[in-house]
Design a protein around this motif. Structure first.
Motif, PDB file in Angstrom:
ATOM      1  N   THR A 177      -7.011  -3.275   4.472  1.00 16.09           N
ATOM      2  CA  THR A 177      -5.825  -4.013   4.044  1.00 16.09           C
ATOM      3  C   THR A 177      -5.482  -5.101   5.059  1.00 16.09           C
ATOM      4  O   THR A 177      -5.162  -6.241   4.704  1.00 16.09           O
ATOM      5  CB  THR A 177      -4.642  -3.040   3.885  1.00 16.09           C
ATOM      6  OG1 THR A 177      -5.000  -2.061   2.913  1.00 16.09           O
ATOM      7  CG2 THR A 177      -3.390  -3.745   3.446  1.00 16.09           C
ATOM      8  N   ASP A 195      -6.205  -5.368  -3.491  1.00 13.80           N
ATOM      9  CA  ASP A 195      -6.220  -4.253  -2.546  1.00 13.80           C
ATOM     10  C   ASP A 195      -6.118  -2.949  -3.333  1.00 13.80           C
ATOM     11  O   ASP A 195      -5.138  -2.723  -4.031  1.00 13.80           O
ATOM     12  CB  ASP A 195      -5.040  -4.391  -1.582  1.00 13.80           C
ATOM     13  CG  ASP A 195      -5.141  -3.394  -0.432  1.00 13.80           C
ATOM     14  OD1 ASP A 195      -6.249  -2.858  -0.208  1.00 13.80           O
ATOM     15  OD2 ASP A 195      -4.114  -3.167   0.233  1.00 13.80           O
ATOM     16  N   GLU A 196      -7.123  -2.120  -3.206  1.00 18.83           N
ATOM     17  CA  GLU A 196      -7.150  -0.838  -3.916  1.00 18.83           C
ATOM     18  C   GLU A 196      -6.703  -0.986  -5.365  1.00 18.83           C
ATOM     19  O   GLU A 196      -5.754  -0.328  -5.799  1.00 18.83           O
ATOM     20  CB  GLU A 196      -6.224   0.176  -3.220  1.00 18.83           C
ATOM     21  CG  GLU A 196      -6.372   0.216  -1.730  1.00 18.83           C
ATOM     22  CD  GLU A 196      -7.331   1.305  -1.251  1.00 18.83           C
ATOM     23  OE1 GLU A 196      -7.990   1.934  -2.107  1.00 18.83           O
ATOM     24  OE2 GLU A 196      -7.437   1.495  -0.043  1.00 18.83           O
TER      25      GLU A 196
HETATM   26 MG   LIG Z   1      -5.157  -0.210   2.665  1.00 22.32          MG
END
Ligand SMILES: [Mg+2]
Ligand SMILES: Nc1ncnc2c1ncn2[C@@H]1O[C@H](COP(=O)(O)OP(=O)(O)OP(=O)(O)O)[C@@H](O)[C@H]1O
Lengths: 228, 102, 377
Positions: free
Chosen positions: A46, A167-168
Motif C-alpha cells: 500500500t 489496492d486490494e
Molecule cells: Mg495494504
C-alpha cells in the motif's frame, strides 16, 4: 512509464516509533500493462502504491513519470498530475455516503473547472458503460457491493487517467464479483490503460490480464523487479 | 435535467441581495415621503413647546423622561426597580445620572 | 471561466452534503435566521426611533425651567419670568401650562397642554389620535372631566390632531388656559414650568447656570439634555430586548460553534476521500467555506429582509407588547424607514463571518493531511 529509483519510506522519522516501510525500491512499470504487487501483510504494498501514485512523498529516492520527475513538485502541481494521470480504486471503495451515485462519480473532476454539462454527460456515459445508468440518482449506501465497486471504478475513470491504481481490489468481493472486476480491468487494459494492483489474492495474481507480478517482502522487491 | 443545487443557491442569494436593494430604495423613498409628516411633527413640537415623545403613557417619568425629577427616590426615582415594562426600556436620562457629578 | 465553474461544482457538492442532514441543518438555518431577524429588528427599530426623536425634538424648547419644592416638581410663580428675562442673552420667557389627567372611565392617562397661541375657544379641546381612539371621541363629541373641586364639566372636541403627528401628540388634549386653570385649580399667578428662548444657543449652559444661581429652587433642563435622554433611551446597547437577546444569541453561538467546529469522524473521512480523489487542500477549504457561508449568508439575507418588513411595513408588532407596557393609550405610528449600511455591515461581521470562520478552521488540519491516509481505512 513509471520509474522508481531507490525509493525509501520511513514513517515517524526520528521518533521512537520510527518504522521503515520501504527500503530501496527500484522498479520500472511499463505503460499499457497490468502489474500486480504481491506480498505478505505489512510488506509495504500500500505504501508503494500511494508513493508511485503521488499520494505520499518518499523519504528518499525519486519517481519519474513519463520522463518527468515528480518527487519534488509542490502540492498543487502534484495534485494536478495525480488527478489527470491516476485513477484510484480503494479497498473499501471509499464512496461518499448520502450523496448520489452520479455525484460520487463526478467528484474527482470538480476541481478541474470543466463545464458541468459536459462532465455530467461523461459521468452518465461511464455509468451506462457499467450498467448503472438507472441508478445515477440513487444514494450510494443503497447499492449492493458489486454496484459500489462499479461506481468506484467509474469514479476512477472520470478524469480519463492513463493509470488505474487498485489496492486490494478483491478483498471484499466474492469469487464471482472478483472475476467481474478482473474482466473490467482486462477491458480497460484493452483500451490502453496501465493497471497497477496490490493484492495477495491468487485470483488476481494468476489472472489472465496480469502480465507481471512483483513480489515484495519487508519493504524490498524480492522477485519480478528491475525492468519489465 | 434537474436544476443544479448551486443554481438554486445563487438564485436565492441574488434574490436576497435584490431584496436588500429594494429595501434600501424603499427606505429612501419613504424617508422622502415622510418629510411632510416630519414637518408637521416638528411644527407641533415647536408650537406647543413639547419636550417628549408620547411613547409610554404609564407613568410620568416614562411619558416625559426628559422632565423627570431628581428628588423622589421612593416614588419615581428613575433607577428604582421597575414595575412597568416600559421602564426597563427607559434608562434614567443622562442628566439625571450625572447630576451633581459634573 | 474555469474558476467559476469549479466553485459552482464545489457549491453543488456542499449543498448535497448539507442536504444529507436536512432536519438538523434546516433547524440551524431557521434558528439562525430568527436570531438575525430579532437582532436586526431591534437594530432597525432603535436606530429609526432615535433618528426620529432627534429630528422631531430638534425644535423642542431650548431651556425649560422647573421649580422644585420639597423634592417635588411644583408650580412655578410667573414673576420668576421677570428675573429670568433680565438675564443677558435671554430672548423670551413664557409659562407653560400642562399636566396629567387620569380618565377613570377608560383607565387612560392624558397629557393636557395649553397651546401658547390660543387655538380653540373656551370649552373646546383638540385631542390626539390616541385619545380619540381610547375614548371613542370624534369631532363634535363631548368629553366629561372631573374638576379639582369635584364638579363634572364637559368640553367639546373641536378638532382631532393629525395622525401624522401621533408620535408626539397621541395622548394630548389641547385646551385653553382658562379651562386648564378651572379644571385643576391652578391659580392665575403660576405656571407648570417656564420655557426660555435664548438668543445664542452656545450660551445655553451659561444661562442655565445663571438661572440656577439666581433662583436656587429651580432646575433648568436644556434641549441638549432632552435629546440626549432619547439617544440614551434607545441607544443600541440599552433595553431589555437586547439583554434578553444576548442570552439567546449566546445560546445560539454555543450551538453553532459546536456544530461548526466539531468535525466528526465521518467528516474527517470524507475530507480524506476528497483529497485522495484529487482535491487540493484549497478545494477542501473552499468547500468548508461554502458550507459555512451558505447557511450564514442565507440566514443573514433572510433575517435582515424579514426584520425590515417587520419593523417598517408591519410596524413592529413583536415589540408592541414590550413597548406598550401598561399604557392604555399607545401611539400608532409608523417609523420612517432608515437603513444604516454601516450597522448592517456590523451585523454581517457579527453573524456571518464568525460562523464561516468557525467552519473552516477545524477543517484546516483535516484538509492538510496526506491523501494516502485514506488508503488505510
Ligand atoms: Mg495494504
Ligand atoms: N502512517 C504510518 N505510520 C507508521 N507506520 C505505518 C504507516 N503506514 C504504514 N505503516 C507501516 O508500514 C508497513 C507497511 O504497510 P503497508 O500498508 O504498505 O503494507 P501492505 O503490504 O499494504 O500490507 P497489507 O497487505 O496488510 O495491506 C506496515 O508495517 C505498517 O504498519
Amino acid at each position: 512509464m513509471i520509474e522508481l529509483l531507490d525509493v525509501h519510506k520511513t514513517f515517524n522519522q526520528g521518533k521512537p516509533n520510527e518504522y521503515v516501510a520501504l527500503r530501496g525500491i527500484t522498479l520500472a512499470i511499463a505503460s499499457c500493462q497490468a502489474t500486480v504487487l504481491k506480498g505478505p501483510s505489512g510488506s509495504g504494498k500500500t505504501t508503494l502504491l500511494s508513493i508511485l501514485g503521488g499520494m505520499a512523498r518518499p523519504s528518499a529516492g525519486r519517481i519519474i513519470l513519463s520522463g518527468r520527475e515528480i518527487t519534488s513538485l509542490p502540492e498543487r502541481f502534484l495534485t494536478d498530475i495525480r488527478r489527470r494521470t491516476f485513477g484510484f480504486i480503494f479497498q473499501q471503495f471509499n464512496l461518499i455516503r448520502g450523496i448520489s451515485v452520479l455525484e460520487n462519480v463526478m467528484l474527482p473532476a470538480y476541481p478541474c473547472g470543466e463545464s458541468h454539462s459536459l462532465l455530467r454527460g461523461r459521468a452518465l456515459a461511464l455509468l451506462e458503460l457499467f450498467g448503472l445508468a438507472g441508478r445515477a440518482a440513487t444514494r450510494v449506501e443503497w447499492l449492493s457491493g458489486g454496484e459500489m465497486q462499479r461506481v468506484a471504478i467509474a469514479r476512477a475513470l472520470i478524469n480519463d487517467p492513463a493509470v488505474i491504481v487498485a489496492d486490494e481490489p478483491t478483498a471484499h468481493l466474492d469469487t464471482k464479483l472478483s472475476g467481474e472486476f478482473l474482466e473490467f480491468m482486462a477491458r480497460l487494459k484493452g483500451e490502453g490503460k496501465t493497471i497497477i494492483m496490490a493484492s495477495h489474492d491468487p485470483l488476481v495474481c494468476e489472472a489472465g490480464v496480469v502480465e507481471r507480478v512483483v513480489e515484495m517482502r519487508d519493504g524490498r522487491v524480492v522477485a519480478g523487479g528491475g525492468a519489465p | 435535467m434537474t436544476l443544479r443545487r448551486s443554481t438554486v443557491f445563487i438564485s436565492f442569494t441574488a434574490l436576497g441581495l435584490a431584496a436588500l436593494f429594494v429595501i434600501a430604495a424603499d427606505a429612501g423613498l419613504r424617508g422622502r415621503g415622510a418629510a411632510q409628516a416630519l414637518a408637521q411633527k416638528r411644527w407641533l413640537v415647536k408650537s406647543l413647546a413639547l419636550t417628549d415623545l408620547a411613547l409610554f403613557t404609564d407613568a410620568r417619568y416614562t411619558r416625559h423622561p426628559a422632565m423627570a425629577d431628581l428628588h423622589s427616590p421612593f416614588q419615581d426615582y428613575p433607577i428604582s426597580l421597575e414595575h412597568f415594562p416600559s421602564g426597563s426600556l427607559m434608562p434614567p436620562p443622562p442628566h439625571v445620572r450625572t447630576h451633581g457629578r459634573r | 471561466m474555469g474558476g467559476v465553474e469549479k466553485q459552482r461544482c464545489i457549491i453543488d457538492f456542499t449543498l448535497s452534503s448539507l442536504l444529507r442532514r436536512k432536519g438538523k441543518n434546516g433547524a440551524l438555518l431557521v434558528v439562525y435566521t430568527l436570531v438575525v431577524f430579532l437582532l436586526a429588528s431591534v437594530m432597525l427599530f432603535t436606530q429609526a426611533i432615535r433618528k426620529e426623536a432627534a429630528a422631531v425634538l430638534a425644535d423642542a424648547p431650548e431651556l425649560v425651567v422647573q421649580r422644585i419644592v420639597a423634592g417635588r416638581h411644583d408650580l412655578i410663580p410667573l414673576d420668576y419670568m421677570g428675573k429670568i428675562g433680565a438675564i443677558r442673552g435671554v430672548r423670551a420667557v413664557s409659562g407653560r401650562l400642562w399636566g396629567y389627567y387620569y380618565d377613570p372611565l377608560f383607565g387612560a392617562n392624558y397629557t393636557l397642554v395649553v397651546p401658547e397661541e390660543q387655538a380653540g375657544g373656551l370649552g373646546e379641546i383638540a385631542v390626539g389620535q390616541g385619545v380619540a381612539r381610547s375614548s371613542m371621541a370624534s369631532e363634535g363629541n363631548i368629553m366629561p372631566f372631573h374638576t379639582h373641586d369635584g364638579r363634572l364639566v364637559s368640553l367639546t372636541v373641536a378638532r382631532v390632531l393629525p395622525a401624522s403627528t401621533e408620535l408626539v401628540s397621541s395622548d394630548l388634549i389641547l385646551l385653553t388656559a382658562e379651562d386648564f386653570r378651572m379644571l385643576f385649580g391652578v391659580p392665575a399667578g403660576v405656571a407648570t414650568d417656564l420655557v426660555v428662548a435664548v438668543a445664542n444657543p452656545a450660551e445655553v449652559p451659561t444661562i442655565a447656570a445663571k438661572i440656577a444661581r439666581l433662583l436656587p429652587d429651580t432646575r433648568p433642563i436644556a434641549r441638549s439634555e432632552i435629546l440626549r435622554t432619547y439617544d440614551a433611551a434607545f441607544s443600541w446597547r440599552s433595553g431589555i430586548l437586547l439583554a434578553i437577546l444576548a442570552g439567546a444569541l449566546l445560546a445560539f453561538l454555543i450551538f453553532a460553534w459546536d456544530k461548526a467546529t466539531g468535525l466528526s469522524a465521518e467528516e474527517r473521512r470524507e475530507i480524506g476521500i476528497l483529497k485522495a480523489v484529487g482535491w487540493e487542500t484549497g478545494d477542501v477549504l473552499a468547500m468548508k467555506f461554502w458550507e459555512g457561508s451558505v447557511i450564514s449568508l442565507s440566514a443573514f439575507l433572510a433575517g435582515v429582509v424579514l426584520a425590515y418588513l417587520h419593523v417598517f411595513v408591519a410596524a413592529a408588532p413583536l415589540f408592541e407588547p414590550v413597548l406598550k407596557g401598561w399604557s392604555v393609550l399607545y401611539p400608532r405610528f409608523r417609523l420612517t424607514p432608515s437603513l444604516d449600511f454601516a450597522q448592517l455591515a456590523v451585523l454581517f461581521f457579527l453573524v456571518v463571518v464568525p460562523y464561516a470562520v468557525a467552519t473552516i478552521v477545524p477543517a484546516w488540519r483535516a484538509a492538510t493531511v496526506d491523501p494516502d491516509a485514506v488508503m488505510r481505512g
